[in-house]
Enzyme design. Sequence first.
Site, PDB file in Angstrom:
ATOM      1  N   GLU A   1       0.843  -1.198   0.000  1.00  0.00           N
ATOM      2  CA  GLU A   1       0.000   0.000   0.000  1.00  0.00           C
ATOM      3  C   GLU A   1       0.877   1.247   0.000  1.00  0.00           C
ATOM      4  OE1 GLU A   1      -3.606   1.833   2.781  1.00  0.00           O
ATOM      5  OE2 GLU A   1      -1.981   0.683   3.712  1.00  0.00           O
TER       6      GLU A   1
ATOM      7  N   LYS B   1     -10.300   0.905  -1.183  1.00  0.00           N
ATOM      8  CA  LYS B   1     -10.205   0.605   0.245  1.00  0.00           C
ATOM      9  C   LYS B   1     -11.427   1.102   1.003  1.00  0.00           C
ATOM     10  CE  LYS B   1      -7.068   1.249   4.195  1.00  0.00           C
ATOM     11  NZ  LYS B   1      -5.799   1.883   4.639  1.00  0.00           N
TER      12      LYS B   1
ATOM     13  N   CYS C   1      -4.663  -3.148   4.021  1.00  0.00           N
ATOM     14  CA  CYS C   1      -4.238  -2.690   5.344  1.00  0.00           C
ATOM     15  C   CYS C   1      -5.328  -2.831   6.420  1.00  0.00           C
ATOM     16  CB  CYS C   1      -3.737  -1.254   5.248  1.00  0.00           C
ATOM     17  SG  CYS C   1      -2.669  -0.786   6.652  1.00  0.00           S
TER      18      CYS C   1
END
Length: 605
Positions: free
Chosen positions: A168, A271, A304
């Site tokens: 990321e 995300k 993440c």
Amino acid sequence: MYLPYLDSRVIARRYATFKVDHKLPFRSCRSDCQLQRRTLTAALSRDLVRFVQRRTTNLELASTHGPVCSCLAENATHEAAAPIYIRVGTMLFIIALWVSLSVVQTEPYVDNSYVAAVYEHTLTLNPEPHVPISRLAALQHMQKNLDVYEEQAALAAQQGAQILVFPEDGLQGFNFSRSSIYSYLETIPDPQQESWNPCTEPGRYNNTEVLQQLSCMARRYSLYLVANMADLQPCPLKTAPSSPCPADGRWQFNTNVVFSSDGLLVARYHKQNLYFEKAFDTPPKPEIITFDTPFAGRFGLIICFDILFYKPTVTLLERGVRQVIYPTAWMNQLPLLDSIQFQQAFSLGANVTLLAANIRNDRLIMTGSGIYTPFSAIYHHAHRGDPEEGKLLVARVPVLDPLWVGQSMSTEEEGEVWGESTSSTTTDSGFCHKNSCFDPPPPPPPVSPSSTFTSSMMYDTSHFVILNDTEGKLKVCDGAFCCHLQYRHLKASEELYALGAFAGTHTVNGRYALQVCAVVHCAGLKTSSCGQEVEDAESKMDILLEGKFGTKYVYPSVLASRLVLEQPQHLEKTEDGRVTMKHSNMTGGLVTACLYGRMYHLDNE
């Protein structure tokens, strides 16, 4: 036995030499060698070998903390008219075969494993991320990181990688404002709506220089490539036309992109769970994104902080995804959420393969990447004082996609793959089912009285009891949630350990509900130090840790001194929510042993 003409590129991917940093101690050299030999033997028996060379070379699984294994592997060359030598076990088969490289084998290669790679990236940062810059300056900045990606893609391809994952924020970095990141944005088309190969069709869209380079990288090295970048989408979105627009009239997303081995853009994921990312928007509705590969079936995409939440992560699991791609920029926090600690815990608890690529940034305590399956972990974690540099990990892993496995192998062959785990407790759920383990734990024994105290662990007020004796049985509760421990403490020095329990909602740097049982090495000899961050320990311990959880999503981990992962020897989960983890014969001192329960259904309460 019939051997077809062989494609050197295919066999190179499957039998190339590779090295790894760490191998879990519970896996023996013998089992690793058996995996390689079975893979080769199975391929031969199914008449699916594409290339076998005349020489054998060593495939090394080098470990700092485990055994060094040397197994036979086949490393491709491009020589014609070469005799073939194949060694399986102690038998040597010598087969003469003229290999014509001018004949192309078009049948798909069917195997029960594939080669994956992840790269932990030390990125070049923008020193002033809050200051807007020109598009040209943004491209010049990102090119420095793209050049590193190019080098690592070449190295991964040389080692036979079929899929490569970058972390990321690996291209532009972080800490941008909404306006200062604007020149880094590219509008990424939705692969579900249109087919586009940026490498072969660079003129279709303007301002897609990064997409074009990533696409050509995947195509040049003939591998699936996953990268993370910043996406600009007009408002309203086609997928959510009724959603209100941001004030500036555009959507900005933290985004994973996936390219196939010919450069085609095959997946785009925005995300969902942002972590103090002012430059980006949360998608108006959660995206559940998967993509299919010809070598391993289906993969799911997360980024993440997503790993801690129900959407999209658990939704992917509920839809049958068993292989998860995980770019991350994770800031480590002990004793419960070090990067590799939770990466392995998630793989074990969810019974999935996890391909995790992290950023390396010492100032932000970012390091820790790996390739995890329910049977093994190959990982890298830097330590204080190590050179601040990137790290490529490459490993062969079994295919876990149930649909792909079912189509490509018989039940007997599937059993061989699962049987490669030397841990007798790994099953199709990630835990032993009730009455299915060879060594089930006894009923909870009587507990010695011990005084309970509270201390902060991960900013949560947790309840603890001290492990005062060299062996014993303890119990600690946080309300109605109780943790039980049976232990034998092999003290190497004067160190303090405690059993902790927490049940409640974590509210610092994120909000999520937990039930946690943890044995922790305290930072000092005072009880107030229990729950603080510790990396080193000398005392080894045999443990049986158990709790009755209100969720089926429990993630187990054992972390040893200097952040070395250990594979729990026994994991069991019963239908009434009781989870047991048993471990002994540690390779180093115990830092943390944890059962991390996520109460997703209570997150919004």
